[in-house]
Design a protein around this motif. Structure first.
Motif, mmCIF file in Angstrom:
data_model
loop_
_atom_site.group_PDB
_atom_site.id
_atom_site.type_symbol
_atom_site.label_atom_id
_atom_site.label_comp_id
_atom_site.label_asym_id
_atom_site.label_seq_id
_atom_site.Cartn_x
_atom_site.Cartn_y
_atom_site.Cartn_z
ATOM 1 N N PHE A 40 0.600 -1.193 0.081
ATOM 2 C CA PHE A 40 0.166 -0.071 -0.132
ATOM 3 C C PHE A 40 0.924 1.109 0.070
ATOM 4 N N GLU A 41 2.222 1.122 0.034
ATOM 5 C CA GLU A 41 2.955 2.176 0.065
ATOM 6 C C GLU A 41 4.189 1.760 -0.802
ATOM 7 N N ASP A 42 5.247 2.423 -0.725
ATOM 8 C CA ASP A 42 6.429 2.234 -1.820
ATOM 9 C C ASP A 42 7.624 1.722 -1.094
ATOM 10 N N GLY A 43 7.475 0.851 -0.079
ATOM 11 C CA GLY A 43 8.355 0.050 0.762
ATOM 12 C C GLY A 43 9.244 -0.868 -0.143
ATOM 13 N N PRO A 44 10.300 -1.329 0.243
ATOM 14 C CA PRO A 44 11.238 -2.256 -0.386
ATOM 15 C C PRO A 44 10.538 -3.537 -0.356
ATOM 16 N N GLY A 45 10.512 -4.391 -1.371
ATOM 17 C CA GLY A 45 10.103 -5.819 -1.409
ATOM 18 C C GLY A 45 9.201 -5.955 -2.404
ATOM 19 N N THR A 46 8.235 -6.969 -2.700
ATOM 20 C CA THR A 46 7.156 -7.297 -3.476
ATOM 21 C C THR A 46 5.612 -7.127 -2.962
ATOM 22 N N ASN A 47 4.768 -7.543 -3.790
ATOM 23 C CA ASN A 47 3.386 -7.672 -3.257
ATOM 24 C C ASN A 47 2.694 -8.659 -4.253
ATOM 25 N N SER A 85 -4.971 -3.485 -10.884
ATOM 26 C CA SER A 85 -5.544 -2.553 -10.087
ATOM 27 C C SER A 85 -6.240 -3.122 -8.930
ATOM 28 N N LEU A 86 -5.730 -2.565 -7.843
ATOM 29 C CA LEU A 86 -6.468 -2.989 -6.433
ATOM 30 C C LEU A 86 -7.027 -1.717 -6.031
ATOM 31 N N ASP A 87 -8.299 -2.050 -5.766
ATOM 32 C CA ASP A 87 -9.214 -0.926 -5.306
ATOM 33 C C ASP A 87 -10.113 -1.324 -3.908
ATOM 34 N N LYS A 88 -10.284 -0.385 -3.231
ATOM 35 C CA LYS A 88 -11.203 -0.371 -1.959
ATOM 36 C C LYS A 88 -12.647 -0.505 -2.523
ATOM 37 N N VAL A 89 -13.326 -1.827 -2.245
ATOM 38 C CA VAL A 89 -14.543 -1.989 -2.613
ATOM 39 C C VAL A 89 -15.492 -2.371 -1.427
ATOM 40 N N GLY A 90 -16.191 -1.497 -1.040
ATOM 41 C CA GLY A 90 -16.784 -1.887 0.234
ATOM 42 C C GLY A 90 -15.906 -1.705 1.348
ATOM 43 N N ASP A 91 -16.048 -2.912 2.480
ATOM 44 C CA ASP A 91 -14.949 -2.804 3.655
ATOM 45 C C ASP A 91 -13.762 -3.571 3.198
ATOM 46 N N SER A 92 -13.452 -3.961 1.981
ATOM 47 C CA SER A 92 -12.313 -4.686 1.800
ATOM 48 C C SER A 92 -11.604 -4.148 0.434
ATOM 49 N N PHE A 93 -10.638 -4.735 -0.121
ATOM 50 C CA PHE A 93 -9.998 -4.410 -1.315
ATOM 51 C C PHE A 93 -10.279 -5.672 -2.310
ATOM 52 N N ALA A 94 -10.409 -5.301 -3.534
ATOM 53 C CA ALA A 94 -10.546 -6.276 -4.723
ATOM 54 C C ALA A 94 -9.704 -6.004 -6.004
ATOM 55 N N ILE A 95 -9.143 -6.935 -6.422
ATOM 56 C CA ILE A 95 -8.381 -6.581 -7.661
ATOM 57 C C ILE A 95 -9.689 -6.308 -8.644
ATOM 58 N N THR A 96 -9.960 -5.250 -9.412
ATOM 59 C CA THR A 96 -10.757 -4.809 -10.221
ATOM 60 C C THR A 96 -10.522 -4.604 -11.758
ATOM 61 N N SER A 128 -5.389 -15.201 -17.624
ATOM 62 C CA SER A 128 -6.566 -14.639 -17.792
ATOM 63 C C SER A 128 -7.708 -15.154 -17.400
ATOM 64 N N LYS A 129 -7.888 -16.601 -17.576
ATOM 65 C CA LYS A 129 -9.078 -17.236 -17.319
ATOM 66 C C LYS A 129 -9.377 -17.241 -15.664
ATOM 67 N N LEU A 130 -8.106 -16.963 -14.881
ATOM 68 C CA LEU A 130 -8.229 -17.143 -13.563
ATOM 69 C C LEU A 130 -8.875 -15.665 -12.910
ATOM 70 N N PHE A 131 -8.610 -14.634 -13.577
ATOM 71 C CA PHE A 131 -9.031 -13.365 -12.949
ATOM 72 C C PHE A 131 -10.490 -13.358 -13.558
ATOM 73 N N ASN A 132 -11.512 -12.957 -12.628
ATOM 74 C CA ASN A 132 -12.750 -12.506 -12.535
ATOM 75 C C ASN A 132 -12.994 -11.090 -12.762
ATOM 76 N N THR A 133 -12.334 -10.502 -13.747
ATOM 77 C CA THR A 133 -12.319 -8.878 -13.810
ATOM 78 C C THR A 133 -12.210 -8.723 -15.215
ATOM 79 N N ASN A 134 -12.302 -7.362 -15.188
ATOM 80 C CA ASN A 134 -12.001 -6.860 -16.701
ATOM 81 C C ASN A 134 -10.530 -6.768 -17.144
ATOM 82 N N ILE A 135 -10.359 -7.369 -18.266
ATOM 83 C CA ILE A 135 -8.983 -7.440 -18.664
ATOM 84 C C ILE A 135 -8.823 -6.524 -20.090
ATOM 85 N N THR A 136 -8.325 -5.517 -20.311
ATOM 86 C CA THR A 136 -8.293 -4.669 -21.313
ATOM 87 C C THR A 136 -6.666 -5.069 -21.942
#
Length: 143
Positions: A40-47, A85-96, A128-136
């Motif tokens: 959620f910030e720019d710290g060293p490491g991955t995510n 894209s990781l967005d706040k959706v309701g009370d949690s986060f989702a890959i949108t 691509s098949k794994l994600f349940n999101t809009n892929i452009t």
């Protein structure tokens, strides 16, 4: 035929002050640091999102190579960036969304055949098949 690959994660501490590491079966990632500050910030490491982006870019690019071959084309270079894209959706986060940016160098390629191969690769790659999101996709053919 089922192929199984493993990734693992370890975590210690709370959400914001804790630290974790991720590893892969191949050893390419071996206790790579991740945490709240790397996500959620720019710290060293991955995510998780950048790892998913790399996985999607790799999967799509390999699938595209196969689609191009079926269409009688061979790329001298394919470069893909996947933006997750990781967005706040309701009370949690989702890959949108995931957006794929592709720049391809394919001598003698037909634009319409290239775009069709890119579309098929985007829809057909297993990640691509794994994600349940809009892929452009933005696919650019260089000469």
């Amino acid at each position: 035929m089922t192929i199984k690959r493993k990734g693992s994660a370890a975590w210690s501490g709370g959400l914001k002050d804790g630290k974790g590491s991720v590893s892969t079966q191949s050893g390419v990632l071996n206790q790579q640091q991740y945490g709240f500050n790397t996500r959620f910030e720019d710290g060293p490491g991955t995510n998780p999102e950048e790892l998913l982006g790399a996985a999607h870019a790799g999967c799509f690019t390999m699938a595209l190579s196969g689609q191009l071959g079926q269409a009688g084309m061979t790329a001298t270079k394919l470069e893909t960036t996947a933006t997750v894209s990781l967005d706040k959706v309701g009370d949690s986060f989702a890959i949108t969304a995931v957006h794929l940016d592709l720049v391809a160098t394919i001598p003698g390629a037909d634009e319409a055949a290239f775009q069709e191969a890119a579309r098929k690769a985007k829809e057909g790659c297993p990640v691509s098949k794994l994600f349940n999101t809009n892929i452009t996709l933005d696919a650019k053919l260089q000469s």
